[in-house]
Write a protein that holds these residues in place. Structure first.
Motif, PDB file in Angstrom:
ATOM      1  N   GLU B  97      44.635 116.880  21.671  1.00  0.00           N
ATOM      2  CA  GLU B  97      45.683 116.134  20.961  1.00  0.00           C
ATOM      3  C   GLU B  97      45.178 115.602  19.624  1.00  0.00           C
ATOM      4  N   SER B  98      45.916 115.936  18.552  1.00  0.00           N
ATOM      5  CA  SER B  98      45.542 115.419  17.241  1.00  0.00           C
ATOM      6  C   SER B  98      46.283 114.105  16.983  1.00  0.00           C
ATOM      7  N   PHE B  99      45.671 113.228  16.229  1.00  0.00           N
ATOM      8  CA  PHE B  99      46.283 111.944  15.893  1.00  0.00           C
ATOM      9  C   PHE B  99      47.001 111.996  14.543  1.00  0.00           C
ATOM     10  N   GLU B 100      47.188 113.227  14.050  1.00  0.00           N
ATOM     11  CA  GLU B 100      47.739 113.406  12.714  1.00  0.00           C
ATOM     12  C   GLU B 100      49.054 112.635  12.501  1.00  0.00           C
ATOM     13  N   ASN B 101      49.916 112.661  13.515  1.00  0.00           N
ATOM     14  CA  ASN B 101      51.217 112.005  13.355  1.00  0.00           C
ATOM     15  C   ASN B 101      51.229 110.563  13.869  1.00  0.00           C
ATOM     16  N   GLU B 586      52.926 118.429   3.795  1.00  0.00           N
ATOM     17  CA  GLU B 586      52.348 118.989   2.570  1.00  0.00           C
ATOM     18  C   GLU B 586      51.593 117.913   1.781  1.00  0.00           C
ATOM     19  N   TYR B 587      52.246 116.767   1.608  1.00  0.00           N
ATOM     20  CA  TYR B 587      51.604 115.706   0.830  1.00  0.00           C
ATOM     21  C   TYR B 587      50.453 115.046   1.584  1.00  0.00           C
ATOM     22  N   GLN B 588      50.566 115.038   2.933  1.00  0.00           N
ATOM     23  CA  GLN B 588      49.447 114.513   3.730  1.00  0.00           C
ATOM     24  C   GLN B 588      48.207 115.348   3.454  1.00  0.00           C
ATOM     25  N   ASP B 589      48.390 116.687   3.470  1.00  0.00           N
ATOM     26  CA  ASP B 589      47.257 117.590   3.197  1.00  0.00           C
ATOM     27  C   ASP B 589      46.719 117.360   1.791  1.00  0.00           C
ATOM     28  N   ARG B 590      47.676 117.242   0.857  1.00  0.00           N
ATOM     29  CA  ARG B 590      47.281 117.115  -0.541  1.00  0.00           C
ATOM     30  C   ARG B 590      46.421 115.868  -0.740  1.00  0.00           C
ATOM     31  N   TYR B 591      46.817 114.756  -0.104  1.00  0.00           N
ATOM     32  CA  TYR B 591      46.095 113.507  -0.348  1.00  0.00           C
ATOM     33  C   TYR B 591      44.928 113.281   0.609  1.00  0.00           C
ATOM     34  N   SER B 592      44.772 114.187   1.568  1.00  0.00           N
ATOM     35  CA  SER B 592      43.616 114.013   2.451  1.00  0.00           C
ATOM     36  C   SER B 592      42.332 114.215   1.650  1.00  0.00           C
ATOM     37  N   SER B 593      42.459 114.846   0.457  1.00  0.00           N
ATOM     38  CA  SER B 593      41.280 115.053  -0.372  1.00  0.00           C
ATOM     39  C   SER B 593      40.872 113.760  -1.078  1.00  0.00           C
ATOM     40  N   PHE B 594      41.842 112.800  -1.202  1.00  0.00           N
ATOM     41  CA  PHE B 594      41.468 111.518  -1.798  1.00  0.00           C
ATOM     42  C   PHE B 594      40.477 110.866  -0.853  1.00  0.00           C
ATOM     43  N   VAL B 598      45.374 106.864   1.221  1.00  0.00           N
ATOM     44  CA  VAL B 598      46.751 107.287   0.961  1.00  0.00           C
ATOM     45  C   VAL B 598      47.331 107.823   2.260  1.00  0.00           C
ATOM     46  N   LYS B 599      48.425 107.216   2.690  1.00  0.00           N
ATOM     47  CA  LYS B 599      49.015 107.622   3.965  1.00  0.00           C
ATOM     48  C   LYS B 599      50.475 107.976   3.736  1.00  0.00           C
ATOM     49  N   VAL B 600      50.851 109.208   4.070  1.00  0.00           N
ATOM     50  CA  VAL B 600      52.242 109.635   3.887  1.00  0.00           C
ATOM     51  C   VAL B 600      52.909 109.597   5.262  1.00  0.00           C
ATOM     52  N   THR B 601      53.989 108.856   5.362  1.00  0.00           N
ATOM     53  CA  THR B 601      54.617 108.664   6.675  1.00  0.00           C
ATOM     54  C   THR B 601      56.117 108.873   6.612  1.00  0.00           C
ATOM     55  N   LEU B 602      56.612 109.567   7.601  1.00  0.00           N
ATOM     56  CA  LEU B 602      58.065 109.669   7.761  1.00  0.00           C
ATOM     57  C   LEU B 602      58.538 108.321   8.305  1.00  0.00           C
TER      58      LEU B 602
END
Lengths: 244, 755
Positions: B97-101, B586-594, B598-602
């Protein structure tokens, strides 16, 4: 005259034993007997309100015994009328609504026609002005006459009356029996259970029942004007012979 | 004699007993759950030594300042500074189980040295070995985690050794979750996340926490993060399960009232039935008191049986209903007292019923022996039994609708506006990073170029000192930005439109004692090192749950304002709502490099994450309440219609004598049932929406949601719930009306006397 009600070998537990009699169209017959003799049970069983254990009851050509509850209900609704000692009525309805209750149940569309007929009947029994009154606002005699109107509303072939004057005073009882005589003169057959020899003497025939058996029969013939006293005396004598 | 009477009136006795049992069960259950919850939370908070005051802080920290402050104050019992290694959720997985969401701020901690312990299932302090991790117990079921699973943080691996209870972050309403690891592991993994500080204080008994909090602020100590106090932690712990208990308590009070009403009707009918018997007893010289005692003993027996059944049922039901509670907070320590309280509750319910029975039985005094013998007189006005049927239908409807409406409201997307969050599709949080302003600016610019975005707004939060009209000062977390874009729901007034206006959260407005139109002076730190004071008028008050409910909104856009930005939030909506999840990923992936922060949440996920536990509890309560309502209605209708049929037996017999069939009479009763339950349903729907809303608002106020309005699900409110009620009532009616078949046409001739 044709037989309207035929009772053959009627038996019910220990209360009624092998009862046999017939009532012809247009007859007015009284059933008399001491308390506990089985008069009311006889009435319930011949009118289809209760099922006898043995024997057969026929209304015209229709065999009542053996019918199911719904068939018997329909028979009571359309071909029989009832008058009870306690003037059973629905207290939440007014007088005219109580009178038209069974006929309306049979055919709601003819409400206007039934109301007119109810008014006619009430006028005939001198209670026309009580139509809208509550049950609690009329006297016992008036209420019993309203019950006779109710029994007549569907133009039944026969009326069963169970001690119809039992709860009334002398004057009210006379009014009621006059009403019965009137409808009988108009052709309606009546079978009446009564304790009152004076009332019974107005009938064409009297059946005497004791311990569940018919022990005797008195034929008085049709009532005529001014023969009350003679009929009453004859009845009282006969009853005395029967051990009344 | 009593046993014979109970046997002779099986249905009525059983119904009375059931009412008594259900009332005892529900009241007992609410007390059992409430006492267990309070006791478990207290035990946990005592064993874990929860801090009285906690300041979260991101950024530089001078420990000496905090130490000297703590040495100067006499009300401090102990002080410690803990670290919390904030991880990117996308880095974490346990088992498969991933904690991504996951919506929480998840991070690693070591066991505290002095207090604020992380404890195991037995509330014992845990000391993990190297390579081991203890997972917050709230994740056990959610992710199906078991001991021995592997937790991965990036490329690092730890073995799940067990589960922990965290007295301050146990509730899903707390936004962070601590995973416990050993100190060597912490050192090894430190570079995987950003470190936050928890500056914690235990105060001596009787200390004033509010006064301490003000002193802390006034001392200018690190405060870049939310402040949490012992009462707030206790409230958060209590809320999610407390709501369910409140609903059960509400239902139990309603059932108690219904029971009392029904038992009243049962007794009145029974007395009418027994009238001649009572006359006979009076005639032979039995005293009025003894006659009452005779009846009372019967109800006492039924009550004892009902109470015992209820208590047993409560104990059995408490197991599944309180399962989540036990897992989160542990078993209650003081079981003896709790069971005693529960039994006391059940006894109180029975006592109230018996008291009303006893008062009612005084009516046997009202009629004389002669009247009773001849069936004359009455024990009271002959009541219309259809009216209570209507009221009970409405009550049952109310019982179903209030929890259902609460559930649908909390589940609705627009509910966030009650929570101090604008109604947008997505939020992007920029926190725990060295330069919030710069990163937030970059993200905003990025979004500005994305033509899928319909609208967006940047909000920057900073801590400003404010001065009230009475001269007292107050530190406010002010969120600056354009609040007209995704407005929250304002209890009073509106959003700030210019830099001379400010809106306050309800809690802040209450605490500061300000109202709409009052002036507040806000102090800004300017770039040149000076401070500028500007006067703002309070233009709006709104409900909020974020940051402990203490926030403010303004739109001060001064380029010279150098007040540090503690965090930024970008709210945005897309032109096509269906794309939101894809866009978020998409934006979560993009900002994971920061580097972090930065946390993108629905918003929908945020809501589910924050209120998931509460929604689950309310759903459970709503289901229990619906089943209960239908069951109670079924039993009550069964009984009432049976009583009506019994009372009108003579009328029905007469109708049969006159030629009505059993089906005709049954149909008449059914029509009457429908005639009375329909207005009952309409009344219930109305009550469930209007007064129900006020009631729910009271409950939700405790969650921080003010000026609450139901967001109803029309299908449930206008179709499903009425259908459930109608089916229960009609089924009960059909079952009761089988009695009509047993009424004989000749009965009216024999018993007769209607007049």
């Amino acid at each position: 005259m044709k037989e309207l009600l035929t009772v053959k070998h009627l038996g019910k537990a220990d209360i009624l034993k092998d009862i046999n009699f017939e009532i012809k169209e247009g007859e007015m017959v009284a059933v008399m007997g001491p308390s506990g003799s089985g008069k009311s049970t006889l009435l319930y069983n011949v009118s289809g309100m209760d099922d006898p254990d043995t024997g057969e009851v026929m209304l015209g050509d229709t065999v009542i015994t053996g019918m199911n509850e719904d068939e018997k209900a329909e028979l009571r609704l359309k071909r029989m009328g009832f008058v009870f000692q306690q003037m059973n009525v629905l207290e939440n309805l007014n007088i005219i609504d109580n009178i038209v209750l069974p006929s309306l149940h049979a055919d709601r569309k003819r409400k206007k026609e039934y109301c007119e007929r109810a008014m006619e009947l009430m006028e005939g029994f001198h209670i026309g002005d009580l139509a809208e009154r509550k049950v609690s606002e009329v006297s016992g005699g008036q209420l019993q006459r309203a019950c006779i109107c109710r029994s007549m509303i569907s133009e039944p072939e026969i009326i069963f009356a169970d001690e119809p004057t039992g709860a009334l005073n002398q004057t009210a009882a006379t009014e009621v029996i006059e009403s019965f005589l009137k409808i009988n003169r108009d052709g309606t057959t009546i079978l009446m259970v009564t304790h009152d020899s004076r009332i019974a003497s107005m009938c064409e025939r009297i059946l005497y029942i004791l311990d569940g058996e018919i022990r005797g029969e008195l034929k008085l013939g049709k009532k005529e004007q001014n023969d009350n006293r003679e009929r009453e005396q004859k009845t009282v004598r006969w009853l005395a012979e029967m051990g009344w | 004699m009593i046993i014979n009477d109970i046997k002779a009136n099986k249905l009525v006795s059983a119904a009375t007993c059931i009412f008594m049992a259900v009332t005892a069960m529900l009241l007992g259950l609410s007390i059992l759950l409430y006492a267990s919850l309070a006791d478990s939370i207290d035990s946990l908070m005592t064993e874990a030594k929860t801090p009285d005051f906690l300041q979260m802080h991101t950024g530089e920290l001078d420990e000496d300042d905090v130490n000297s402050f703590s040495q100067q104050r006499e009300d401090i019992e102990a002080m410690q500074i803990c670290t919390f290694l904030n991880l990117q959720n996308s880095q974490i997985s346990i088992g498969n189980e991933s904690f991504e969401n996951n919506m929480q701020d998840n991070g690693l901690s070591c066991q505290s040295s002095l207090f604020d312990y992380l404890v195991d299932a037995d509330n014992k302090v845990i000391y993990p070995s190297e390579g081991e991790v203890y997972v917050p117990v709230c994740y056990r079921k959610e992710y199906g985690i078991k001991s021995g699973d592997v937790m991965r943080i990036g490329k690092e691996e730890l073995i799940v050794a067990g589960f922990l209870r965290d007295s301050q972050m146990n509730s899903m309403m707390a936004s962070s979750k601590r995973f416990l690891i050993s100190e060597p592991d912490y050192e090894r993994l430190r570079q995987l996340g950003s470190e936050e500080y928890l500056i914690e204080f235990r105060l001596k008994d009787g200390s004033d926490i509010n006064a301490f909090a003000t002193a802390y602020k006034d001392a200018g100590l690190p405060d870049n993060g939310p402040t949490i106090t012992y009462p707030l932690i206790r409230m958060m712990n209590a809320l999610s399960d407390g709501m369910m208990i409140l609903v059960i308590l509400l239902v139990s009070v309603v059932v108690l009232l219904i029971s009392m009403l029904c038992i009243r009707y049962i007794i009145l009918t029974q007395l009418e039935k027994d009238k001649t018997g009572i006359g006979m007893l009076k005639a032979v010289g039995i005293s009025r008191r003894d006659i009452r005692k005779l009846y009372m003993s019967k109800y006492l027996i039924l009550s004892v049986v009902g109470c015992m059944t209820g208590v047993i049922a409560a104990i059995i039901t408490a197991k599944p209903v309180g399962a989540q509670m036990r897992e989160l907070y542990g078993n209650a320590g003081n079981t003896g007292l709790i069971y005693a309280l529960m039994i006391l509750g059940a006894l109180a319910a029975e006592g109230m019923i018996l008291l009303s029975v006893s008062r009612l039985l005084h009516r046997t005094d009202r009629i004389s022996a002669a009247d009773a013998l001849y069936g004359r007189g009455s024990f009271g006005k002959k009541k219309n039994l259809w009216l209570p049927a209507m009221i009970i239908t409405a009550t049952a409807m109310f019982m179903i609708l209030v929890p259902q409406n609460m559930k649908s409201t909390i589940e609705a997307p627009e509910f966030v506006t009650y929570m101090g969050i604008g109604e947008s599709h997505i939020r992007i949080d920029v926190r725990q990073t060295g330069n919030v302003r710069k990163i937030a600016g970059e993200v905003t610019e990025d979004i500005g170029h994305d033509n899928r975005v319909r609208d967006y707004v940047l909000m920057e939060t900073g801590s400003y000192r404010t001065i009230l009209q009475n001269g007292s000062s107050y530190d406010l977390m002010i969120e600056n930005g354009d609040h007209s874009r995704f407005p929250v729901r304002y209890t009073e007034g509106r959003y700030p439109e210019n830099d001379r206006e400010i809106a306050l959260s309800v809690l802040n407005a209450e605490e500061m004692g300000v109202k709409l139109g009052d002036e507040i002076i806000v102090c800004k730190e300017m770039k040149d090192g000076t401070a500028e004071e500007i006067s703002c008028s309070v233009c709006g008050i709104y409900s909020d749950i974020t940051n402990g409910g203490k926030t403010a909104k303004a739109c001060m856009k001064d380029p010279d304002d150098a007040t540090p930005v503690m965090w930024s939030i970008i709210y945005l909506s897309l032109a096509d709502e269906d794309l939101t999840r894809e866009w978020t990923n998409e934006y979560q992936d993009r900002y994971s490099s920061f580097e972090s922060g930065v946390k993108v949440t629905l918003i929908a996920d945020y809501l589910k994450g924050t209120y998931g536990q509460t929604i689950r509890n309310i759903s459970k309560a709503a289901a229990v309440s619906s089943v209960m309502a239908c069951f109670v209605l079924f039993i009550v209708m069964l009984l009432l219609i049976r009583l009506v049929v019994w009372r009108e037996r003579n009328d029905s017999s007469l109708k049969k004598a006159l030629g009505f069939t059993s089906s005709d009479i049954r149909m008449e009763y059914l029509k009457k049932t429908v005639t009375y339950i329909l207005p009952g349903i309409v009344l219930g729907v109305f009550a469930g929406i209007v007064p129900g809303q006020s009631l729910a608002a009271l409950l939700l106020r405790s969650m921080g949601a003010y000026s609450f309005r139901f967001i109803i699900d029309p299908l449930t409110v206008f179709a499903a719930a009425p259908a459930m009620i109608a089916v229960s009532a009609v089924l009960a009616a059909i079952l009761s009306l089988t009695e009509v078949k047993r009424i004989h046409a000749w009965e009216c001739l024999r018993a007769g006397a209607l007049k």
